[in-house]
Structure formats: structure tokens, C-alpha cells
Design an enzyme around this catalytic site. Structure first.
Site: not given
Ligand SMILES: *Cc1c(COP(=O)(O)O)cnc(C)c1O
Length: 469
Positions: A112
Site C-alpha cells: 500500500k
Molecule cells: C490490502 C492488502 C491486500 C489486498 O489488496 P487489494 O487492494 O484488496 O487487492 C493484500 N495483501 C496485503 C498485505 C494487503 O495489505
């Protein structure tokens, strides 16, 4: 570049307004009116570029008309300069033709950061030009909150309020939020669960009187700028594995369909991607659609991969829009049916079209731990549970061993020690250098009752760098 809503009724916006918009006024999500397309020669000429320069070339068409080239270059250099690995998104080999793309070298150790480090800087740039300030309100069960706070901590024009459920996030996750100190950073622990936090954010968007005219901005995964930033690393990985002359495949651990939708866009922009694998945990609404053409809400199951514990996949609407020939009225109809609890299937030819590119797998906790153990045994790499789900799905669903398979490594294993422990590898992951003193740092956080009025009063009293709005 102009952006249109997936439900066809909201006004088209430019990039700057989309950045500040969140949901469209008709309840839809914004998507580019026309997706840029690059030629194979153009993509090939980007081989070897540093990450931020590749990012400039991939994202430039999306911000055209809103952000000057020179400014955008500077923003990107600063954004990806904070990553702890000089390759930003290094590829690690697991097997003959199998790789993990490590997306966890940012400040909060999860992918993120790629989007939220950029989003904070873009917001501050646009707001300083306009002479405006905004308030961000967000709810988090862990990863999003820390990445959003890290992304906004240096913003002059943003106050950020992140709510997490009191005593219900891991200590590492909590400390990653509460130890970032700043006049514009506000952590609120709500005496309730994650849904309570999310409901209060939603209610605050619906009725913004308490903000006294200050604009409220969303940083959840429906924000277009977040998707945009995630397109870049697909190009980055493919270019290192012989693309675009050769096609590449990806397996993506996903809940909200955000990360994998970025891969779908990369392909439509000209990058040869021959297969995309949707990897879910037991919360498998996406797998049920891809395997059986059923998009139906299920119950929420807590798992060892909590960042994918969702019931509804918010970005999936963006794919549905394309599958329906970008017919906004059709999407509004489907979403209405869904909201009434109906669930839906799409027409056979639309589903078949999706299945040309997408495969899927749902992986349970036991299989997740098995995969962590297996990968540790065969190549010494310790995977986080989300990434392990991706690797499991990659191995079970891949169509060709001759095409490179890349699993997106979405988090560092130290963020999810429970799964790693259960896998029984006899190794516990260590905090990276920049976080070794995390448990000694001062924390700042306010505990509030599960009460909308109390939260809104708190925001109004502190929304101007700690002072009243
Ligand atoms: C947010 C997150 C995801 C899922 O991301 P999407 O936006 O739903 O595709 C997967 N793994 C981790 C570690 C995350 O923080």
C-alpha cells in the site's frame, strides 16, 4: 485525461478533481475515459530505467493536463526515494521460472506504500496550488491506516484521522500508526469493531456539516490514484523478465480487487500479460465469480491473512463496467440487485471473456501455512500469509511453465507473525533496520466510544493541525 463514473450519471472530472473525489456522485467509481496505449517499441525502450522514471512514463498520460511534467517527476523521485531497497520493487526467484515481486520495502512494509506515498504528495501539491486544506477520515483493520498516515505525515494541507478498533489490531500494526507523531496526525481507537469504524467514515461522508466547509477526502482502495500507482510495478516486473518481447503472468493476493485490477489495466495499456490469477483466502467472493459466475455476498471469516478479509470486493465494479461494454446503466442495475442482497451472474459470453485472462483460487489457513513452510524449506524465503496465498494459487492455476510467473509479495512477514509461527518453520522474522526501535517509540492515540457524534466533535476540534476547524 478525463474520468467517467462506472454508473454513467456523474459528471466527468479531470485528474485533480478525481484525486479529491472518492466515490462518484452516482455511487459509481471513476475510471479513465480512454485508457492510454503504448507500443511494444515504446515499452521496450523503458528497460533499465530507475523505478521513478518508469513510473513517470507509465502514469504521465493519467495526470496530463493537471500536473506539470517537471512537478510530477519531482514528486515521483521523492515518493520512491523513501523505499528501503534501491530497486524499489526487487524480484526474488523461488524456482525455475517462478518469482516473487517484493512490494514491501516501503515505510510500512506492505504494498500500500506504493500508492499512499504518492497520494499524500499529490494531494499536497494540488492543495497548495489551490490554497485549500482537506480532512482525511479513514477506517483500518491494520495495513491501510499506517500506510495512509506515513503517506500524509509531511503534508502541509492535510489533517488525517484514522480509526482502528481498540485492542483489535496487532501490536506491530498499532505501533506503525500511533508512533508517527505530528500536529496533523490523529489516531482514534474506537471501542467497537472494524465495521463500526467504517460505518462512521461512511456516515461522515454522507453528512459533512461538522466539517464547517472543509472538504473530506477518502484514501480507501477505490481512490483512482491508488490504482494508477499500482499499474507501474507490473511494467517494472515484466521488463526485467524479457517483456514486452515475451509475455508474463501474475498471481495477485487480493480482497478488494484493487491490486489485480491494476494488472488488468497494464495489459490493456499494451503490456503482454497472458494470465492473471486472483488469489483469495476463505473470503472468496471473487473466486466464486471467476470459477462459477456467481457474485454473491457471503459471511465474513477471520483468517490468518486479515488484509483480505472482506465480504464485498469494491473495485470489482470497475471490471464489470468493461465487461458490459462500459454501459453505466447496466452496472447501476447490477449493483442495485446486489445491494438488495440478491447477488448476480453475468451473461455467459461476458463471463467467458473474463475467463480468457483470469483464473482464481481460494486458499484456506491450513494451506497458507503449508505453503509458507514449503517455500521456506525449498528456498529459504519466509513469506507473509498473503503472499503465500498468491504463491499457492500461482502453482495450482498456472497454464504454462514456459511463461514467467510472478506472485506479488504484498507484505513483509514480520507484520503477520501468527501465521509464520503456525507454519512451524522455527524462524521468526525480524524487523527491518528502520523499525528496530518500534517497540520503544512514544505512542499517541485517543480512545473514543463507538459514537458518531463524539468522533465528529473530535475531528472538528482538531482538524486544523490540532486546532478547531
Ligand atoms: C490490502 C492488502 C491486500 C489486498 O489488496 P487489494 O487492494 O484488496 O487487492 C493484500 N495483501 C496485503 C498485505 C494487503 O495489505
Amino acid at each position: 485525461m478525463r474520468y467517467i463514473s462506472t454508473r454513467g450519471q456523474a459528471p466527468a472530472l479531470n485528474f485533480e478533481d478525481v484525486l479529491l473525489a472518492g466515490l462518484a456522485s452516482d455511487g459509481g467509481l471513476y475510471v479513465p475515459e480512454n485508457l492510454p496505449r503504448f507500443t511494444q517499441e515504446e515499452i521496450a525502450s523503458w528497460a533499465g530505467l530507475p523505478y521513478h522514471e518508469l513510473a513517470f512514463r507509465v502514469m504521465r498520460p493519467f495526470v496530463a493536463g493537471s500536473i506539470a511534467d517537471a512537478d510530477f517527476k519531482k514528486i515521483l523521485e521523492a515518493t520512491y526515494g523513501v523505499f528501503a531497497h534501491s530497486a524499489v520493487a526487487p524480484l526474488r526467484q523461488l524456482d525455475g521460472n517462478e518469482w516473487v515481486l517484493e512490494l514491501f520495502h516501503g515505510p510500512t512494509l506492505a504494498f500500500k506504500d506504493f500508492a499512499l506515498q504518492l497520494l499524500g504528495r499529490l494531494l499536497d501539491h494540488v492543495l497548495s496550488k489551490r490554497g485549500e486544506r482537506v480532512v482525511i477520515m479513514g477506517a483500518t483493520s491494520g495495513d491501510t491506516g499506517s500506510a495512509a498516515i506515513e503517506g500524509c505525515k509531511a503534508c502541509e494541507h492535510v489533517d488525517i484521522f484514522i480509526m482502528h478498533p481498540h485492542n483489535r489490531v496487532s501490536e506491530v500494526q498499532r505501533r506503525q500508526m500511533t508512533t508517527i507523531l505530528g500536529e496533523n496526525i490523529h489516531n482514534i481507537a474506537i471501542e467497537g469493531n472494524f465495521d463500526d469504524c467504517q460505518e462512521m467514515v461512511k456516515a461522515s461522508f454522507a453528512d459533512q456539516g461538522f466539517l464547517k466547509g472543509t472538504r473530506l477526502v477518502a484514501v480507501n482502495s477505490i481512490n483512482w490514484a491508488r490504482i494508477m500507482a499500482q499499474i507501474v510495478y507490473y511494467f517494472h516486473a515484466a521488463l526485467q523478465l524479457g517483456g514486452p518481447a515475451r509475455s508474463v503472468t501474475f498471481s495477485v493476493p487480493t480482497g478488494n480487487f484493487g491490486d489485480i485490477f491494476a494488472g488488468y489495466l497494464a495489459r490493456n495499456m499494451g503490456l503482454p500479460i497472458s494470465q492473471l490469477i486472483v488469489a483469495t483466502n476463505r473470503n472468496d467472493i471473487l473466486h466464486r465469480f471467476m470459477s462459477g459466475n456467481q457474485y454473491v455476498k457471503g459471511d465474513l471469516h477471520p483468517t490468518l491473512s486479515p488484509s483480505m478479509d472482506i465480504m464485498v470486493s469494491s473495485n470489482f465494479e470497475r471490471l464489470l463496467f468493461d465487461l458490459h461494454g462500459r454501459n453505466g446503466a447496466a452496472i447501476a442495475g447490477l449493483m442495485d440487485t446486489f445491494k438488495q442482497g440478491g447477488g448476480f451472474s453475468v451473461e455467459d459470453d461476458r463471463w467467458t471473456e473474463a475467463r480468457k485472462l483470469f483464473d482464481s483460487l481460494a486458499v484456506n489457513d491450513e494451506q497458507t501455512c503449508e505453503t509458507i513452510a514449503e517455500v521456506y524449506k525449498t528456498c529459504g524465503e519466509l513469506l507473509d500469509p498473503h503472499t503465500a496465498i498468491g504463491v499457492r494459487a500461482a502453482r495450482e492455476c498456472r497454464r504454462s511453465l514456459a511463461v514467467p510467473m510472478v506472485t506479488l509479495g504484498t507484505a513483509h512477514p514480520v507484520k503477520f507473525p501468527e501465521a509464520v509461527e503456525k507454519a512451524g518453520v522455527g524462524q521468526s522474522p525480524a524487523l527491518p533496520a528502520h523499525l528496530t526501535d518500534l517497540f520503544q517509540r512514544e505512542e499517541r492515540c485517543t480512545v473514543l466510544a463507538n459514537d458518531l457524534k463524539a468522533v465528529q466533535q473530535f475531528v472538528a476540534a482538531h482538524g486544523n493541525r490540532g486546532k478547531p476547524l
